[in-house]
Write a protein that holds these residues in place. Structure first.
Motif, PDB file in Angstrom:
ATOM      1  N   GLU A   2      39.692  34.456  36.603  1.00  0.00           N
ATOM      2  CA  GLU A   2      39.884  34.859  37.981  1.00  0.00           C
ATOM      3  C   GLU A   2      39.847  36.366  38.097  1.00  0.00           C
ATOM      4  O   GLU A   2      40.067  37.098  37.120  1.00  0.00           O
ATOM      5  CB  GLU A   2      41.212  34.329  38.516  1.00  0.00           C
ATOM      6  CG  GLU A   2      42.406  34.840  37.761  1.00  0.00           C
ATOM      7  CD  GLU A   2      43.713  34.211  38.211  1.00  0.00           C
ATOM      8  OE1 GLU A   2      44.768  34.823  37.967  1.00  0.00           O
ATOM      9  OE2 GLU A   2      43.673  33.124  38.813  1.00  0.00           O
ATOM     10  N   CYS A   3      39.553  36.863  39.286  1.00  0.00           N
ATOM     11  CA  CYS A   3      39.509  38.304  39.539  1.00  0.00           C
ATOM     12  C   CYS A   3      40.912  38.897  39.411  1.00  0.00           C
ATOM     13  O   CYS A   3      41.877  38.325  39.920  1.00  0.00           O
ATOM     14  CB  CYS A   3      38.942  38.556  40.931  1.00  0.00           C
ATOM     15  SG  CYS A   3      38.972  40.291  41.415  1.00  0.00           S
ATOM     16  N   SER A   4      41.026  40.039  38.753  1.00  0.00           N
ATOM     17  CA  SER A   4      42.332  40.658  38.515  1.00  0.00           C
ATOM     18  C   SER A   4      42.922  41.309  39.749  1.00  0.00           C
ATOM     19  O   SER A   4      44.085  41.703  39.738  1.00  0.00           O
ATOM     20  CB  SER A   4      42.218  41.715  37.400  1.00  0.00           C
ATOM     21  OG  SER A   4      41.783  41.131  36.197  1.00  0.00           O
ATOM     22  N   VAL A   5      42.140  41.435  40.824  1.00  0.00           N
ATOM     23  CA  VAL A   5      42.636  42.052  42.063  1.00  0.00           C
ATOM     24  C   VAL A   5      43.072  40.997  43.076  1.00  0.00           C
ATOM     25  O   VAL A   5      44.206  40.994  43.550  1.00  0.00           O
ATOM     26  CB  VAL A   5      41.569  42.974  42.676  1.00  0.00           C
ATOM     27  CG1 VAL A   5      42.029  43.518  44.029  1.00  0.00           C
ATOM     28  CG2 VAL A   5      41.278  44.138  41.725  1.00  0.00           C
ATOM     29  N   CYS A   6      42.179  40.046  43.399  1.00  0.00           N
ATOM     30  CA  CYS A   6      42.500  39.042  44.422  1.00  0.00           C
ATOM     31  C   CYS A   6      42.995  37.731  43.824  1.00  0.00           C
ATOM     32  O   CYS A   6      43.461  36.852  44.557  1.00  0.00           O
ATOM     33  CB  CYS A   6      41.286  38.769  45.289  1.00  0.00           C
ATOM     34  SG  CYS A   6      39.894  38.020  44.398  1.00  0.00           S
ATOM     35  N   GLU A  29      33.381  40.785  46.150  1.00  0.00           N
ATOM     36  CA  GLU A  29      34.084  41.143  47.389  1.00  0.00           C
ATOM     37  C   GLU A  29      35.072  42.277  47.166  1.00  0.00           C
ATOM     38  O   GLU A  29      35.169  43.203  47.984  1.00  0.00           O
ATOM     39  CB  GLU A  29      34.811  39.917  47.943  1.00  0.00           C
ATOM     40  CG  GLU A  29      33.898  38.931  48.659  1.00  0.00           C
ATOM     41  CD  GLU A  29      34.675  37.834  49.347  1.00  0.00           C
ATOM     42  OE1 GLU A  29      35.881  37.686  49.051  1.00  0.00           O
ATOM     43  OE2 GLU A  29      34.086  37.111  50.175  1.00  0.00           O
ATOM     44  N   CYS A  30      35.835  42.212  46.069  1.00  0.00           N
ATOM     45  CA  CYS A  30      36.836  43.256  45.801  1.00  0.00           C
ATOM     46  C   CYS A  30      36.173  44.601  45.507  1.00  0.00           C
ATOM     47  O   CYS A  30      36.681  45.657  45.905  1.00  0.00           O
ATOM     48  CB  CYS A  30      37.726  42.827  44.639  1.00  0.00           C
ATOM     49  SG  CYS A  30      38.870  41.481  45.066  1.00  0.00           S
ATOM     50  N   ILE A  31      35.044  44.573  44.802  1.00  0.00           N
ATOM     51  CA  ILE A  31      34.343  45.827  44.501  1.00  0.00           C
ATOM     52  C   ILE A  31      33.816  46.450  45.793  1.00  0.00           C
ATOM     53  O   ILE A  31      33.885  47.676  45.976  1.00  0.00           O
ATOM     54  CB  ILE A  31      33.202  45.578  43.496  1.00  0.00           C
ATOM     55  CG1 ILE A  31      33.795  45.200  42.127  1.00  0.00           C
ATOM     56  CG2 ILE A  31      32.322  46.816  43.359  1.00  0.00           C
ATOM     57  CD1 ILE A  31      32.767  44.891  41.069  1.00  0.00           C
ATOM     58  N   GLN A  32      33.312  45.617  46.698  1.00  0.00           N
ATOM     59  CA  GLN A  32      32.861  46.150  47.997  1.00  0.00           C
ATOM     60  C   GLN A  32      34.007  46.826  48.727  1.00  0.00           C
ATOM     61  O   GLN A  32      33.840  47.904  49.317  1.00  0.00           O
ATOM     62  CB  GLN A  32      32.290  45.012  48.847  1.00  0.00           C
ATOM     63  CG  GLN A  32      30.937  44.499  48.364  1.00  0.00           C
ATOM     64  CD  GLN A  32      30.464  43.288  49.148  1.00  0.00           C
ATOM     65  OE1 GLN A  32      31.269  42.540  49.682  1.00  0.00           O
ATOM     66  NE2 GLN A  32      29.149  43.099  49.213  1.00  0.00           N
ATOM     67  N   ASP A  33      35.189  46.208  48.700  1.00  0.00           N
ATOM     68  CA  ASP A  33      36.356  46.781  49.368  1.00  0.00           C
ATOM     69  C   ASP A  33      36.809  48.063  48.684  1.00  0.00           C
ATOM     70  O   ASP A  33      37.154  49.044  49.346  1.00  0.00           O
ATOM     71  CB  ASP A  33      37.489  45.745  49.364  1.00  0.00           C
ATOM     72  CG  ASP A  33      38.702  46.238  50.131  1.00  0.00           C
ATOM     73  OD1 ASP A  33      38.549  46.630  51.301  1.00  0.00           O
ATOM     74  OD2 ASP A  33      39.814  46.232  49.554  1.00  0.00           O
ATOM     75  N   ILE A  34      36.788  48.082  47.356  1.00  0.00           N
ATOM     76  CA  ILE A  34      37.219  49.271  46.596  1.00  0.00           C
ATOM     77  C   ILE A  34      36.294  50.454  46.859  1.00  0.00           C
ATOM     78  O   ILE A  34      36.729  51.596  47.031  1.00  0.00           O
ATOM     79  CB  ILE A  34      37.273  48.934  45.095  1.00  0.00           C
ATOM     80  CG1 ILE A  34      38.455  47.991  44.808  1.00  0.00           C
ATOM     81  CG2 ILE A  34      37.409  50.199  44.243  1.00  0.00           C
ATOM     82  CD1 ILE A  34      38.447  47.396  43.415  1.00  0.00           C
TER      83      ILE A  34
END
Length: 418
Positions: A2-6, A29-34
């Motif tokens: 799983e993704c370590s952020v979400c 998705e998390c990389i886009q947000d970061i």
């Protein structure tokens, strides 16, 4: 996986695993947000200089996820010949009695690919029998929900005609059904953790041939005690496992975890935790105090002098080092986990206890509430970095924001206790 952020599972669409320049993998998705905000990896704060379309997809991770998914789902697209084999296997499974179950009473099925599955998930081909503790490679009778396996020999034991589901209405302490076995001594001779003779858990007499047993829990009743409605006394180890009675073999001895006295005749033991009580302490109500707080490995802490006595015997010192603050102390009792040699001083334990109970008046940089996690060092696979004192420590828990990778050690959390 799983993704370590979400903390959502990777997939091949919106949650594609993308490898950053520093080597860490996060979902798309998390990389886009970061990249809209701070443009740095949340794991190690390394800058992200490349645009998203130039970062690579972690195809190896997607292949592993696909292999695990195919293992967990039924194969519905096989050729007619393969489907015929599958139907035969299902028919054979339905012929099995309903009590071929794991420790949580899930129905078990035979899986030919268990070794391959374990290699992908745990990095080893070896399968471990949860009944007799033997190891092998290949297929197994398997519970996919619990990763619970039994070998062919133990499966044959469960299918003996003597093991009738309605033969006994009694259950062990963990509410598992007892069944009648004719090969009790033979079975326990295979189970390498059992020391000494097989004993009835109620009358403590030797069992020489057959018994009513729960083989998951090492619980046996002799034929005479089977019809007695009074169950043996319940007692648990600090990690909440029930103790079982055993008679020690000639010249064997153990040290009681409660009174530290050596004893040589019989023991009430938890084999998984290497926890033993002598007969006097088992019947006494004055046992060591078990706490709700845990060590990094997840064992419940206890408050007693046992760890101090252990250090005196092993290292010729009554001094211990607190794993949280790093200071050294000499005291009669401390808060500890003996299997992990994990210790807390009075001050750090009080901060931990109050912080877990009331929370702390501190948030991470994104204003997320910090909660205590006992397994922080295991989560980071090494040292935990405190954002207040700027020190790194291993083998500790912390007040933690898992989404932002933000930690405060126990000593520093003292000034934020509510």
């Amino acid at each position: 996986m799983e993704c370590s952020v979400c903390f959502e599972m990777y997939n091949s669409s919106t949650k594609q695993p993308i490898v950053l320049e520093c080597g860490h993998t996060l979902c798309k998705e998390c990389i886009q947000d970061i990249m809209k905000k701070m443009k740095e990896c949340p794991m190690d704060r390394e800058s992200i200089t490349k645009p998203l379309n130039q970062l690579k997809i972690n195809y190896s991770l997607l292949e592993i996820l696909s292999a695990i998914k195919s293992f967990n789902t039924n194969e519905e697209t096989k050729t007619p010949k393969d489907n015929h084999k599958q139907v035969e296997t299902i028919e054979e499974i339905h012929k099995l009695p309903q009590y071929l179950c794991c420790s949580k009473m899930h129905q078990m099925e035979y899986r030919e690919e268990t070794s391959t599955y374990y290699l992908i998930k745990f990095g080893t081909y070896n399968i471990f029998c949860d009944y007799c503790k033997s190891t092998w490679q290949g297929g197994s009778w398997h519970c996919n929900q619990c990763n619970f396996d039994i070998c062919e020999t133990c499966k044959s034991d469960q299918l003996k005609k003597e093991c009738l589901e309605d033969d006994c209405d009694m259950k062990c302490w963990n509410e598992h059904q007892l069944y009648y076995y004719t090969n009790t001594v033979e079975f326990y001779s295979r189970k390498n953790e059992i020391i000494g003779y097989v004993k009835c858990q109620k009358c403590y007499f030797n069992i020489t041939d057959s018994s009513y047993s729960c083989r998951i829990c090492n619980f046996d009743l002799c034929l005479q005690c089977k019809n007695d409605i009074i169950m043996p006394k319940k007692q648990k180890c600090p990690n909440n496992h029930y103790l079982t009675y055993k008679f020690l073999a000639y010249r064997d001895y153990l040290i009681c975890n409660n009174c530290d006295i050596k004893f040589t005749i019989s023991s009430y033991s938890c084999i998984n935790c290497n926890y033993n009580l002598c007969s006097s302490c088992f019947t006494s109500e004055n046992l060591i105090q078990t706490l709700s707080e845990k060590c990094p490995s997840g064992h419940n802490l206890v408050y007693s002098d046992h760890q101090i006595q252990l250090y005196k015997a092993l290292y010729n010192t009554e001094e211990f080092t607190c794993n949280s603050c790093g200071n050294k102390f000499i005291t009669k009792k401390n808060y500890h986990c003996s299997p992990c040699e994990y210790d807390l001083c009075d001050n750090c334990y009080n901060i931990l206890h109050k912080g877990m109970e009331n929370g702390i008046n501190k948030v991470c940089k994104r204003n997320h509430v910090l909660k205590y996690y006992h397994d922080s060092s295991i989560y980071y696979r090494g040292e935990v970095y405190c954002r207040i004192c700027n020190k790194s420590r291993n083998k500790i828990g912390s007040f933690h924001c898992r989404k932002c990778q933000y930690d405060i050690c126990i000593p520093c959390a003292g000034e934020f206790i509510l």
